[in-house]
Design an enzyme around this catalytic site. Structure first.
Site, short mmCIF file in Angstrom:
data_model
loop_
_atom_site.label_atom_id
_atom_site.label_comp_id
_atom_site.label_asym_id
_atom_site.label_seq_id
_atom_site.Cartn_x
_atom_site.Cartn_y
_atom_site.Cartn_z
N PHE A 30 -16.67 -10.51 -3.86
CA PHE A 30 -18.06 -10.39 -3.41
C PHE A 30 -18.19 -10.37 -1.89
O PHE A 30 -19.29 -10.47 -1.37
CB PHE A 30 -18.90 -11.56 -3.97
CG PHE A 30 -18.98 -11.56 -5.48
CD1 PHE A 30 -19.90 -10.76 -6.13
CD2 PHE A 30 -18.12 -12.34 -6.24
CE1 PHE A 30 -19.98 -10.74 -7.53
CE2 PHE A 30 -18.18 -12.33 -7.63
CZ PHE A 30 -19.11 -11.53 -8.28
N LEU A 31 -17.05 -10.26 -1.19
CA LEU A 31 -17.15 -10.31 0.28
C LEU A 31 -17.97 -9.14 0.82
O LEU A 31 -18.07 -8.09 0.19
CB LEU A 31 -15.76 -10.32 0.91
CG LEU A 31 -14.82 -9.12 0.72
CD1 LEU A 31 -15.19 -7.93 1.60
CD2 LEU A 31 -13.40 -9.54 1.02
N ARG A 32 -18.56 -9.36 1.98
CA ARG A 32 -19.28 -8.28 2.68
C ARG A 32 -18.46 -7.83 3.87
O ARG A 32 -17.98 -8.67 4.63
CB ARG A 32 -20.63 -8.79 3.22
CG ARG A 32 -21.63 -9.19 2.19
CD ARG A 32 -22.70 -10.04 2.84
NE ARG A 32 -22.11 -11.24 3.45
CZ ARG A 32 -22.75 -12.03 4.33
NH1 ARG A 32 -23.98 -11.76 4.72
NH2 ARG A 32 -22.15 -13.10 4.83
N GLU A 33 -18.32 -6.52 4.04
CA GLU A 33 -17.67 -6.04 5.26
C GLU A 33 -18.49 -6.53 6.45
O GLU A 33 -19.71 -6.62 6.39
CB GLU A 33 -17.61 -4.51 5.26
CG GLU A 33 -16.59 -4.00 4.29
CD GLU A 33 -16.59 -2.48 4.16
OE1 GLU A 33 -17.08 -1.80 5.06
OE2 GLU A 33 -16.11 -2.00 3.13
N HIS A 86 -34.91 -6.49 4.06
CA HIS A 86 -35.13 -5.79 5.32
C HIS A 86 -35.35 -4.31 5.02
O HIS A 86 -34.45 -3.62 4.57
CB HIS A 86 -33.93 -5.96 6.25
CG HIS A 86 -33.64 -7.40 6.55
ND1 HIS A 86 -34.45 -8.15 7.37
CD2 HIS A 86 -32.69 -8.24 6.09
CE1 HIS A 86 -33.99 -9.40 7.42
NE2 HIS A 86 -32.92 -9.47 6.65
N LYS A 116 -21.88 3.61 -5.30
CA LYS A 116 -20.99 3.93 -6.42
C LYS A 116 -21.13 2.94 -7.57
O LYS A 116 -21.02 3.30 -8.73
CB LYS A 116 -19.53 4.02 -5.95
CG LYS A 116 -18.84 2.68 -5.76
CD LYS A 116 -17.35 2.84 -5.52
CE LYS A 116 -16.68 1.52 -5.15
NZ LYS A 116 -16.66 0.51 -6.19
N ASP A 154 0.85 -1.19 0.00
CA ASP A 154 0.00 0.00 0.00
C ASP A 154 0.88 1.23 0.00
O ASP A 154 1.96 1.23 0.61
CB ASP A 154 -0.94 0.01 1.22
CG ASP A 154 -2.20 0.80 0.94
OD1 ASP A 154 -3.27 0.20 0.81
OD2 ASP A 154 -2.11 2.05 0.83
N CYS A 164 -19.93 0.35 -1.64
CA CYS A 164 -20.11 -0.33 -2.93
C CYS A 164 -21.42 -0.01 -3.65
O CYS A 164 -21.39 0.48 -4.78
CB CYS A 164 -20.00 -1.84 -2.73
SG CYS A 164 -18.32 -2.33 -2.27
P1 NAD Z 1 -10.04 0.84 0.41
O1 NAD Z 1 -10.17 2.28 0.15
O2 NAD Z 1 -10.33 0.29 1.78
O3 NAD Z 1 -8.55 0.35 0.04
C1 NAD Z 1 -7.86 0.71 -1.11
C2 NAD Z 1 -6.37 0.83 -0.76
O4 NAD Z 1 -5.62 0.96 -1.96
C3 NAD Z 1 -6.02 2.04 0.10
O5 NAD Z 1 -5.38 1.61 1.28
C4 NAD Z 1 -5.07 2.87 -0.78
O6 NAD Z 1 -4.08 3.54 -0.04
C5 NAD Z 1 -4.51 1.79 -1.67
N1 NAD Z 1 -3.92 2.28 -2.94
C6 NAD Z 1 -4.45 3.11 -3.84
N2 NAD Z 1 -3.61 3.28 -4.88
C7 NAD Z 1 -2.52 2.51 -4.64
C8 NAD Z 1 -1.30 2.24 -5.34
N3 NAD Z 1 -1.05 2.80 -6.53
N4 NAD Z 1 -0.43 1.40 -4.78
C9 NAD Z 1 -0.68 0.83 -3.59
N5 NAD Z 1 -1.80 1.05 -2.88
C10 NAD Z 1 -2.72 1.88 -3.39
O7 NAD Z 1 -10.96 0.12 -0.68
P2 NAD Z 1 -11.76 -1.27 -0.54
O8 NAD Z 1 -13.03 -1.05 0.20
O9 NAD Z 1 -10.83 -2.33 -0.13
O10 NAD Z 1 -12.16 -1.49 -2.07
C11 NAD Z 1 -11.21 -1.86 -3.05
C12 NAD Z 1 -11.95 -2.32 -4.30
O11 NAD Z 1 -12.70 -3.50 -4.00
C13 NAD Z 1 -12.97 -1.31 -4.84
O12 NAD Z 1 -12.98 -1.39 -6.23
C14 NAD Z 1 -14.28 -1.80 -4.28
O13 NAD Z 1 -15.37 -1.44 -5.07
C15 NAD Z 1 -14.08 -3.31 -4.32
N6 NAD Z 1 -14.88 -4.05 -3.35
C16 NAD Z 1 -15.02 -3.58 -2.08
C17 NAD Z 1 -15.77 -4.34 -1.16
C18 NAD Z 1 -15.95 -3.83 0.24
O14 NAD Z 1 -16.82 -4.38 0.94
N7 NAD Z 1 -15.20 -2.84 0.70
C19 NAD Z 1 -16.35 -5.55 -1.54
C20 NAD Z 1 -16.15 -6.00 -2.84
C21 NAD Z 1 -15.42 -5.25 -3.74
#
Ligand code: NAD
Length: 438
Positions: A151-154, A253, A265, A30, A262
């Protein structure tokens, strides 16, 4: 397998830790130095049940490492996953692919022939093609680009990752299919369905899944409104339809509208993809509108429940994160509600079991309580916004004793009217008959 994970957020860290737990050797990268320093010191950057244990166990075994340097982290990885954010682009709602493409350009400098680049981020149809083109422009050849949407859920991320309903792999060549099959072998052995598709199909599948779930939520929310007008109970309607296998009980619900990082956006990005393709997506378009209106309208329910005027009133709010078991505040329904309460002159005292730190960055001028009872103290109404488990077992007599106005606005239908009324509270749920109409 040797895996590099670019982006160590909710998805990257969970995926990286779980891949390490499968026995692979994973480096999570990261560019946020504080995040990597924290992880190297054993501190989790997010609150996710079970994550800390699995991260620590695999870091101790040496299978999970963290790096700020993409070159160092990628090393001789056989697969490089991209799990950076793809937020909505300010102004137009397109998925902002800046982070993805920046990562790919950096990656181009260090990647070795034979590597498989995998997008785990949610990216619009055609992004894999664009990644391939960037790599070509940067002089990189002989790498495969695949799509493996997550597809995970937080809040249930580890369980979802380890026991997925399905794994979708969009690949255009045998090498990518082989590498991803090997990476997911432990799940394959557990009989998790793995669906191999074309890359564009995989990219679209993720958006279609999220859009469908958003539709389901907006559908039951509109049925809830109808229940309030015709004196029916949405909880029973949801159960009555959900027991039908063709419909299923999940995501039925009624509540304050969907939020999170998610659905908002991804529905917008799907509409943009459809616009560009010249295909109207009326159902998703309406869903977005229904949800936006709903989130904005929650303040009216609170206002009506306490007599219309919010000026000088005190409102206790339970739950700030967009859903339970996470500290994620992105697009949380609490945001438009609390901002509108404050704008209309109310004092807000809010409590969330874990999201306070994140929430302090979002809200100005509200009080953060240290528990539900403090949030209720001297308030004219208590509003349940996020259905954390601990809010399901409140001592309602104690709550009623703390409140100034005996009003419970339950935006998640956690309580029954009967039990609330027994404690002396006026109860306003969602879609629960005429009386439920706050
Ligand atoms: P997040 O914002 O928690 O994490 C993204 C990370 O990427 C950040 O820590 C950022 O610093 C890092 N980053 C950005 N550019 C970088 C680079 N060039 N090099 C290294 N690190 C870099 O995002 P997230 O919630 O984990 O989501 C990530 C992707 O997964 C998104 O496309 C999202 O739509 C998708 N997604 C998210 C979820 C969810 O529940 N959060 C579930 C399924 C899919």
């Amino acid at each position: 397998m040797r895996i590099a994970m670019i982006g160590t957020g909710y998805v990257g860290l969970v995926s990286g830790a779980c891949f390490a737990d499968f026995g692979h050797s994973v480096c999570c990268i990261d560019k946020d130095a504080a995040k990597i320093d924290g992880l190297n010191a054993g501190r989790m950057p997010i609150w996710e049940p079970g994550l800390e244990a699995i991260v620590k166990a695999n870091a101790d075994r040496g299978r999970l490492t963290f790096s700020k340097e993409l070159g160092q982290g990628v090393g001789d990885a056989e697969a490089v996953f991209i799990a950076v954010g793809t937020p909505a682009r300010r102004g137009d709602g397109h998925a902002d692919l800046t982070y993805v493409f920046d990562a790919v350009r950096e990656l181009a400098k260090v990647i070795k022939p034979g590597t498989v680049v995998v997008t785990k981020s949610t990216v619009p149809v055609g992004t894999g093609d664009q990644i391939e083109q960037i790599l070509r422009e940067e002089g990189v050849t002989e790498v495969s680009v695949a799509s493996n949407p997550e597809f995970l859920r937080e809040g249930a991320a580890i369980a979802d990752f380890k026991h997925p309903d399905r794994i979708v792999v969009g690949a255009e060549d045998a090498r990518a299919r082989e590498v991803l099959t090997e990476i997911y072998r432990p799940l394959f052995l557990n009989r998790a369905p793995i669906l191999f598709t074309g890359r564009r199909t995989a990219e679209l599948t993720k958006y279609a899944a999220n859009a469908f779930l958003a539709v389901k939520i907006s559908f039951i929310n509109e049925i809830a409104d109808l229940c309030e007008a015709v004196d029916a109970d949405v909880q029973d309607v949801a159960r009555g339809i959900g027991l039908d296998n063709r419909i299923g009980p999940k995501f039925l619900h009624a509540g304050p509208g969907y939020g999170g990082s998610c659905f908002p956006k991804d529905t917008l990005a799907l509409l943009k993809t459809a616009d560009s393709a010249g295909v109207d997506q009326r159902i998703v378009r309406t869903t977005v509108q229904v949800n936006d209106d709903r989130k904005e309208s929650m303040v009216e329910r609170v206002a009506r429940a306490i007599g219309g005027n919010l000026e000088g009133k005190r409102v206790g709010v339970l739950g700030l994160a967009f859903k339970p078991n996470t500290d994620d505040m992105r697009e949380a329904p609490s945001i438009p509600l609390i901002k509108a309460l404050v704008e209309r002159g109310a004092e807000v005292s809010a409590f969330d079991p874990v999201a306070r730190e994140q929430a302090e960055r979002v809200f100005d001028g509200i009080h953060f309580a240290s528990d539900a009872y403090e949030a209720a103290a001297d308030a004219d109404a208590l509003v349940i916004v996020t259905e954390w488990d601990e809010f399901r077992a409140l001592d309602l007599d104690k709550i009623a004793g703390s409140l100034r106005g005996k009003v419970l606005v339950d935006l998640r239908n956690v309580y029954d009217r009967g039990e609330a009324e027994e404690a002396g509270l006026a109860y306003y749920g969602i879609g629960r008959g005429k009386l439920g109409h706050a």
